[in-house]
Design a protein around this motif. Structure first.
Motif, PDB file in Angstrom:
ATOM      1  N   VAL A 127       0.849  -1.187   0.000  1.00 36.01           N
ATOM      2  CA  VAL A 127       0.000   0.000   0.000  1.00 36.01           C
ATOM      3  C   VAL A 127       0.886   1.239   0.000  1.00 36.01           C
ATOM      4  O   VAL A 127       1.968   1.244   0.597  1.00 36.01           O
ATOM      5  N   ILE A 128       0.416   2.272  -0.677  1.00 31.63           N
ATOM      6  CA  ILE A 128       1.159   3.519  -0.809  1.00 31.63           C
ATOM      7  C   ILE A 128       0.573   4.546   0.149  1.00 31.63           C
ATOM      8  O   ILE A 128      -0.644   4.725   0.218  1.00 31.63           O
ATOM      9  N   ALA A 129       1.433   5.231   0.904  1.00 29.41           N
ATOM     10  CA  ALA A 129       0.983   6.264   1.824  1.00 29.41           C
ATOM     11  C   ALA A 129       2.060   7.347   1.906  1.00 29.41           C
ATOM     12  O   ALA A 129       3.187   7.163   1.440  1.00 29.41           O
ATOM     13  N   VAL A 130       1.699   8.484   2.469  1.00 26.17           N
ATOM     14  CA  VAL A 130       2.648   9.569   2.688  1.00 26.17           C
ATOM     15  C   VAL A 130       2.683   9.869   4.182  1.00 26.17           C
ATOM     16  O   VAL A 130       1.683  10.314   4.749  1.00 26.17           O
ATOM     17  N   GLN A 131       3.785   9.589   4.808  1.00 25.43           N
ATOM     18  CA  GLN A 131       3.936   9.792   6.248  1.00 25.43           C
ATOM     19  C   GLN A 131       4.251  11.254   6.531  1.00 25.43           C
ATOM     20  O   GLN A 131       5.114  11.856   5.890  1.00 25.43           O
ATOM     21  N   MET A 132       3.538  11.839   7.504  1.00 22.53           N
ATOM     22  CA  MET A 132       3.646  13.272   7.763  1.00 22.53           C
ATOM     23  C   MET A 132       4.171  13.591   9.159  1.00 22.53           C
ATOM     24  O   MET A 132       4.199  14.747   9.562  1.00 22.53           O
ATOM     25  N   THR A 133       4.569  12.586   9.923  1.00 23.97           N
ATOM     26  CA  THR A 133       4.979  12.826  11.308  1.00 23.97           C
ATOM     27  C   THR A 133       6.232  13.688  11.389  1.00 23.97           C
ATOM     28  O   THR A 133       6.316  14.634  12.175  1.00 23.97           O
ATOM     29  N   GLN A 134       7.221  13.363  10.599  1.00 22.29           N
ATOM     30  CA  GLN A 134       8.463  14.139  10.563  1.00 22.29           C
ATOM     31  C   GLN A 134       8.775  14.484   9.110  1.00 22.29           C
ATOM     32  O   GLN A 134       9.515  13.780   8.430  1.00 22.29           O
ATOM     33  N   GLY A 135       8.194  15.575   8.641  1.00 24.22           N
ATOM     34  CA  GLY A 135       8.330  15.934   7.243  1.00 24.22           C
ATOM     35  C   GLY A 135       7.366  15.148   6.381  1.00 24.22           C
ATOM     36  O   GLY A 135       6.431  14.514   6.875  1.00 24.22           O
ATOM     37  N   VAL A 136       7.613  15.181   5.083  1.00 18.59           N
ATOM     38  CA  VAL A 136       6.758  14.480   4.127  1.00 18.59           C
ATOM     39  C   VAL A 136       7.564  13.322   3.554  1.00 18.59           C
ATOM     40  O   VAL A 136       8.508  13.518   2.789  1.00 18.59           O
ATOM     41  N   ILE A 137       7.182  12.101   3.935  1.00 17.86           N
ATOM     42  CA  ILE A 137       7.952  10.918   3.548  1.00 17.86           C
ATOM     43  C   ILE A 137       7.042   9.926   2.833  1.00 17.86           C
ATOM     44  O   ILE A 137       6.152   9.334   3.443  1.00 17.86           O
ATOM     45  N   PRO A 138       7.234   9.741   1.520  1.00 15.01           N
ATOM     46  CA  PRO A 138       6.431   8.724   0.813  1.00 15.01           C
ATOM     47  C   PRO A 138       6.817   7.329   1.277  1.00 15.01           C
ATOM     48  O   PRO A 138       7.989   7.041   1.510  1.00 15.01           O
ATOM     49  N   ARG A 139       5.807   6.479   1.424  1.00 16.71           N
ATOM     50  CA  ARG A 139       6.055   5.122   1.902  1.00 16.71           C
ATOM     51  C   ARG A 139       5.425   4.107   0.949  1.00 16.71           C
ATOM     52  O   ARG A 139       4.281   4.261   0.519  1.00 16.71           O
ATOM     53  N   GLU A 140       6.185   3.081   0.614  1.00 14.22           N
ATOM     54  CA  GLU A 140       5.690   1.917  -0.111  1.00 14.22           C
ATOM     55  C   GLU A 140       5.796   0.755   0.869  1.00 14.22           C
ATOM     56  O   GLU A 140       6.866   0.177   1.060  1.00 14.22           O
ATOM     57  N   ILE A 141       4.682   0.418   1.504  1.00 15.78           N
ATOM     58  CA  ILE A 141       4.707  -0.480   2.655  1.00 15.78           C
ATOM     59  C   ILE A 141       4.151  -1.845   2.250  1.00 15.78           C
ATOM     60  O   ILE A 141       2.971  -1.985   1.918  1.00 15.78           O
ATOM     61  N   PHE A 142       5.012  -2.867   2.285  1.00 18.47           N
ATOM     62  CA  PHE A 142       4.598  -4.216   1.932  1.00 18.47           C
ATOM     63  C   PHE A 142       4.094  -4.957   3.170  1.00 18.47           C
ATOM     64  O   PHE A 142       4.470  -4.639   4.307  1.00 18.47           O
ATOM     65  N   ILE A 143       3.249  -5.935   2.946  1.00 22.63           N
ATOM     66  CA  ILE A 143       2.592  -6.657   4.028  1.00 22.63           C
ATOM     67  C   ILE A 143       3.598  -7.258   5.003  1.00 22.63           C
ATOM     68  O   ILE A 143       3.371  -7.251   6.222  1.00 22.63           O
ATOM     69  N   HIS A 144       4.740  -7.733   4.517  1.00 20.80           N
ATOM     70  CA  HIS A 144       5.714  -8.355   5.417  1.00 20.80           C
ATOM     71  C   HIS A 144       6.417  -7.322   6.310  1.00 20.80           C
ATOM     72  O   HIS A 144       7.064  -7.681   7.285  1.00 20.80           O
ATOM     73  N   GLU A 145       6.267  -6.041   5.960  1.00 14.07           N
ATOM     74  CA  GLU A 145       6.862  -4.975   6.773  1.00 14.07           C
ATOM     75  C   GLU A 145       5.905  -4.454   7.839  1.00 14.07           C
ATOM     76  O   GLU A 145       6.319  -3.703   8.725  1.00 14.07           O
ATOM     77  N   MET A 146       4.643  -4.827   7.750  1.00 12.32           N
ATOM     78  CA  MET A 146       3.639  -4.348   8.695  1.00 12.32           C
ATOM     79  C   MET A 146       3.595  -5.257   9.916  1.00 12.32           C
ATOM     80  O   MET A 146       3.561  -6.478   9.782  1.00 12.32           O
ATOM     81  N   PRO A 147       3.591  -4.681  11.127  1.00 16.57           N
ATOM     82  CA  PRO A 147       3.423  -5.513  12.323  1.00 16.57           C
ATOM     83  C   PRO A 147       2.112  -6.289  12.266  1.00 16.57           C
ATOM     84  O   PRO A 147       1.126  -5.828  11.677  1.00 16.57           O
ATOM     85  N   GLU A 148       2.092  -7.470  12.817  1.00 15.00           N
ATOM     86  CA  GLU A 148       0.865  -8.278  12.860  1.00 15.00           C
ATOM     87  C   GLU A 148      -0.291  -7.459  13.446  1.00 15.00           C
ATOM     88  O   GLU A 148      -0.126  -6.757  14.444  1.00 15.00           O
ATOM     89  N   GLY A 149      -1.433  -7.560  12.811  1.00  8.99           N
ATOM     90  CA  GLY A 149      -2.619  -6.885  13.312  1.00  8.99           C
ATOM     91  C   GLY A 149      -2.769  -5.445  12.866  1.00  8.99           C
ATOM     92  O   GLY A 149      -3.744  -4.783  13.238  1.00  8.99           O
ATOM     93  N   GLN A 150      -1.852  -4.933  12.038  1.00 10.22           N
ATOM     94  CA  GLN A 150      -1.916  -3.524  11.649  1.00 10.22           C
ATOM     95  C   GLN A 150      -2.226  -3.301  10.172  1.00 10.22           C
ATOM     96  O   GLN A 150      -2.108  -2.187   9.668  1.00 10.22           O
ATOM     97  N   LEU A 151      -2.633  -4.342   9.459  1.00 17.88           N
ATOM     98  CA  LEU A 151      -2.947  -4.167   8.043  1.00 17.88           C
ATOM     99  C   LEU A 151      -4.027  -3.113   7.845  1.00 17.88           C
ATOM    100  O   LEU A 151      -3.887  -2.206   7.006  1.00 17.88           O
ATOM    101  N   VAL A 152      -5.110  -3.194   8.589  1.00 12.91           N
ATOM    102  CA  VAL A 152      -6.204  -2.228   8.429  1.00 12.91           C
ATOM    103  C   VAL A 152      -5.720  -0.818   8.730  1.00 12.91           C
ATOM    104  O   VAL A 152      -6.118   0.153   8.067  1.00 12.91           O
TER     105      VAL A 152
END
Length: 383
Positions: A127-152
């Motif tokens: 899934v593609i997202a743009v993280q805004m916590t510390q600046g503007v950081i584009p993210r390409e986040i694959f399922i294996h990189e997501m902690p269990e239970g955080q897909l939604v």
């Protein structure tokens, strides 16, 4: 058969089109080894990776604005979030709380997305997202990189609607992934997935979108006219069904199970039309049909299609001549000029072969005079 990578664009309620595309791909036995999606494309990607088509269609037939956002006051237009009728409520909610409460979306999506099935599918979901916590950081986040239970949570982050309060992984702020790349084909291509099916539902591309498809096998599925999918936040049942149908038909056409420039025909029917009238004539007839707003979401037979377009063309010509006759009886020069200027007329000047065919079929009918073409306010070039 080698598997494909699937790319799913963002586009809100237009995403139902992608489920129709999936229905056709399932019929053809096409499977995926990776899926990349932005916004609603990410959510559809999770539904597809889980492999439960019935669950996916149930999701789309139950979706609504109220199941995605919560307001202190009912929305005047509950089917279209950003309808003008809702502006007052949206403004008051933003002033009062600092953003739209999108927490109901998490509960709704959780009812339909089975994270375990997604992880067990063997499909590499991104899934593609743009993280805004510390600046503007584009993210390409694959399922294996997501902690269990955080897909939604990451699906919500990718689909963060404008004005929404923080949604997504705890402590993080995200912007809709479509702002970065709404059709993330390169996310898969640069990782070695070179056979891609792209299901596109939006004119928005994102600041990092790339068309570097050199030496790749690409099947690009997209409506002829994006406006056929309706408003982004319109979840009316009839519109959802039509989007699914168009996605199904366009996908069948992309793999040559159906043919047509804009509309849909069985291959033998379309080839017979081309042989009978010429390829250029058939193309012009289809463009004329689009101009006349003839329904697209169906498979046509030759006689049916020609008859419908001919009838609508004749109605337009007759209506134009009737309006011209009425205007000729006007005496007020200024009002006459204004009525002519804004009279609802359609130009067929770009479709001479189609016009010639229909005028031949009905020799008693004259086309709109060429001298008036320059005055027409709706031209084929605007279609």
């Amino acid at each position: 058969m080698n598997k494909y990578g699937l790319v799913l664009a963002g586009g809100g309620g237009k995403g139902a089109y992608q489920i129709g595309a999936w229905a056709a791909l399932r019929e053809m036995g096409i499977e995926f080894e990776a899926i990349a999606g932005a916004s609603i494309g990410g959510i559809n990607g999770a539904l597809i990776a889980a492999g439960d088509y019935e669950k996916a269609t149930e999701f789309w037939h139950n979706i609504s604005v109220e199941k995605g956002v919560k307001f202190a006051k009912d929305l005047p237009d509950s089917e279209n979030l950003f309808s003008r009728k809702n502006w007052g409520v949206l403004f008051k909610e933003f002033i009062k709380t600092g953003g739209i409460d999108a927490s109901p979306a998490g509960d709704f999506i959780s009812n339909f997305v089975d994270e375990k099935k997604v992880r067990d599918s063997g499909i590499s979901l991104c899934v593609i997202a743009v993280q805004m916590t510390q600046g503007v950081i584009p993210r390409e986040i694959f399922i294996h990189e997501m902690p269990e239970g955080q897909l939604v949570d990451y699906l919500l982050a990718s689909a963060n609607i404008p004005l929404a309060q923080n949604i997504g992984p705890e402590g993080e702020k995200f912007l809709d992934g479509g702002a970065y790349d709404n059709t993330p084909a390169m996310t898969l291509k640069k990782r070695g997935y070179n056979r891609l099916i792209i299901v596109d539902i939006s004119n928005i591309k994102g600041v990092a979108h790339s068309l570097n498809y050199l030496n790749s096998e690409i099947v690009h599925i997209r409506p002829y006219d994006i406006d056929d999918l309706g408003a982004t936040f319109d979840f009316d049942d009839a519109i959802i069904d039509r989007r699914i149908k168009l996605g199904y038909l366009d996908t069948r056409k992309a793999f040559s199970y159906l043919l047509g420039n804009i509309y849909y025909f069985q291959p033998d029917v379309f080839r017979a039309m081309v042989k009978r009238y010429s390829a250029d004539t058939v193309e012009q007839i289809e463009h004329m049909a689009h101009l006349l707003k003839i329904e697209k979401a169906k498979i046509y037979e030759e006689n049916e299609f020609i008859s419908i377009v001919k009838a609508e063309y004749e109605k337009e010509v007759i209506a134009y001549m009737e309006r011209q006759q009425a205007l000729e009886q006007e005496e007020d020069g200024i009002m006459l000029h204004l009525k002519k200027r804004f009279m609802d007329k359609k130009s067929f000047e770009n479709y001479p072969l189609a016009v010639e065919l229909f005028d031949t079929l009905n020799p008693g009918l004259k086309a709109i005079p060429e001298a008036d073409v320059k005055e027409l306010t709706e031209t084929a070039n605007e279609v």
